[in-house]
Design an enzyme around this catalytic site. Structure first.
Site, mmCIF file in Angstrom:
data_model
loop_
_atom_site.group_PDB
_atom_site.id
_atom_site.type_symbol
_atom_site.label_atom_id
_atom_site.label_comp_id
_atom_site.label_asym_id
_atom_site.label_seq_id
_atom_site.Cartn_x
_atom_site.Cartn_y
_atom_site.Cartn_z
ATOM 1 N N SER A 61 0.829 -1.200 0.000
ATOM 2 C CA SER A 61 0.000 0.000 0.000
ATOM 3 C C SER A 61 0.870 1.259 0.000
ATOM 4 O O SER A 61 1.687 1.448 -0.881
ATOM 5 C CB SER A 61 -0.957 -0.050 1.185
ATOM 6 O OG SER A 61 -1.997 0.877 1.040
ATOM 7 N N ASP B 3 -5.579 -3.584 -2.515
ATOM 8 C CA ASP B 3 -4.569 -3.264 -1.500
ATOM 9 C C ASP B 3 -3.986 -4.513 -0.835
ATOM 10 O O ASP B 3 -4.727 -5.370 -0.346
ATOM 11 C CB ASP B 3 -5.227 -2.381 -0.437
ATOM 12 C CG ASP B 3 -4.236 -1.759 0.519
ATOM 13 O OD1 ASP B 3 -3.570 -2.521 1.248
ATOM 14 O OD2 ASP B 3 -4.124 -0.529 0.539
#
Length: 344
Positions: free
Chosen positions: A67, A211
Site C-alpha cells: 500500500s 490493496d
C-alpha cells in the site's frame, strides 16, 4: 500459480557464501531487506525512517512495500535518496491535483476513533460511503487515481529501479497474496494501494488486485523470500484500541475484523529481525497534510532502533556466512512452495 495451489511468490535466492579470503568477500552475499507496511497517511513516517537509515549508512539492498509502503518504497527505489523522496511527496501532497482526491472530506468524517476501519463505520452511518459504493466502484475514479500515481512515481519498470523492489497486492477473486516484482512501477504500486471502496481495483495479468494490506500489512516474509539475509520491518498501522461500548452489530463486526487483521500482522511481523514502529497512531489515516509530523515521528522511531539494527546486522552476517538464517527458515516453513518464475 505455485504447485498445489499456493500463492504466487518471488523465487527465493539464497545468499551467496564466498570462498575467497577476506571478510568483505565472505560477506558479499549479505543483503538487508526493508519491509514497508501499509497505513495510508501514517505511512509518510516511512520517509523519516529512510532518512535515518541513510544518514546512519545502513545499507538497503531490497525493498518490499504494501500500500503506502509500496508508494514510498517505489519512489525511494528509483531515487535512492531520502531527501528526493521527501521533496517529491511534499510537492505532491500540497498540489491542486492531490487536493482533488477529497481526502480532507474523509478526514472530516472522523468521529472518535482514528482507525481506517472505524472511519468506514462513520461514513456508513452517515449513508455517504454506503450509497456511493453502491453506485460506483470507488470513491476516487480510476482516471484520477492514475493521475495521482503518475504525479509521484517515475514511468519505469520494476526491473530498472536502482534498488530491487517489489510490491504486495491481494487477488480479490482467488483470495491470494500476490508479490509483484515485474512490470510498470506505476501499475504495480496502483494495485498494491487500491484500498477497497476508496480506490479502484487494478487488473494485472488477468488478476483483479486490491490493496496488499488486507493479507500482508507489513511484507516481511516476501522480503525474506526475495533473498534478504535480514529484514527491517516498519509498521505504521494500528486498528485495535483499548476501548468499549461496541453495542451495534456493525461496530462489532468491524471490531472483530480489526482483531483478526491485527493478529495476522503481529504474527507476520515476528519474522522481522528488527521492527520499527513510529508513534503515528493519533494521526488520522486520511490526514496527508501531517507529512512533517509523520516524517519526524519516523525519524525518532528509527533512531531508537539504530543500535539494535547494527547489532542484528552483525548477527545476521555471521548467520548468512554459516548458511543459517532463522527468519528465512521460518518463512520457508510458513509459506507454501512459490512459483519458480515469481510471476503473478
Amino acid at each position: 500459480m505455485a504447485p498445489g495451489g499456493g500463492p504466487p511468490y518471488i523465487e527465493e535466492r539464497e545468499p551467496g557464501i564466498a570462498t575467497a579470503t577476506g571478510l568483505v568477500t565472505m560477506f558479499e552475499g549479505f543483503r538487508v531487506g526493508l519491509a514497508l507496511g501499509g497505513g495510508a497517511a501514517r505511512g509518510l513516517a516511512h520517509i523519516g525512517v529512510l532518512k535515518v537509515l541513510e544518514e546512519s549508512e545502513i545499507p538497503i539492498d531490497l525493498i518490499v512495500g504494501t500500500s503506502v509502503g509500496a508508494l514510498v518504497g517505489g519512489v525511494y527505489a528509483t531515487t535512492r535518496s531520502a531527501a528526493a523522496t521527501e521533496r517529491r511527496f511534499r510537492e505532491f501532497i500540497f498540489s491542486k491535483q492531490f487536493k482533488r482526491a477529497r481526502f480532507d472530506f474523509l478526514k472530516e468524517s472522523r468521529q472518535a476513533s482514528p482507525g481506517l476501519l472505524y472511519s468506514f463505520v462513520s461514513l456508513v452511518k452517515k449513508g455517504i460511503f454506503y450509497s456511493f459504493s453502491m453506485a460506483k466502484t470507488s470513491w476516487i475514479s480510476a482516471e484520477h487515481f492514475e493521475h495521482n500515481i503518475n504525479g509521484i512515481l517515475d514511468d519505469i519498470r520494476l526491473e530498472d529501479t536502482k534498488i530491487p523492489f517489489a510490491a504486495v497486492a491481494t487477488d480479490i477473486n482467488r483470495g491470494e497474496e500476490v508479490v509483484l516484482r515485474k512490470g510498470l512501477l506505476r501499475h504495480v504500486v496502483s494495485a498494491s494501494s487500491a484500498v477497497p471502496g476508496l480506490l479502484p481495483p487494478v487488473q494485472i495479468d488477468g488478476r483483479l488486485l486490491i490493496d496488499g494490506g488486507w493479507i500482508s500489512k507489513v511484507p516481511v516474509i516476501p522480503a525474506l523470500r526475495m533473498g534478504a539475509s535480514m529484514v527491517i520491518g516498519v509498521d505504521v498501522s494500528k486498528e485495535i484500541e483499548d476501548t468499549s461500548g461496541y453495542r451495534s452489530g456493525l461496530n462489532i463486526m468491524v471490531r472483530a475484523n480489526a482483531v483478526k487483521a491485527e493478529a495476522l500482522k503481529e504474527m507476520q511481523c515476528r519474522f522481522a529481525d528488527v521492527l520499527v514502529e513510529p508513534d503515528v497512531d493519533h494521526v488520522h489515516w486520511a490526514d496527508f497534510s501531517a507529512i512533517v509530523e509523520c516524517i519526524s515521528l519516523g525519524e525518532e522511531a528509527a533512531r531508537r532502533k539504530i543500535g539494535e539494527i547494527r547489532h542484528q546486522m552483525k548477527l545476521a552476517r555471521w548467520s548468512s556466512l554459516l548458511g543459517y538464517s532463522r527468519s528465512r527458515r521460518l518463512a520457508r516453513a510458513y509459506m507454501k512452495p512459490e512459483d519458480p518464475d515469481g510471476a503473478p
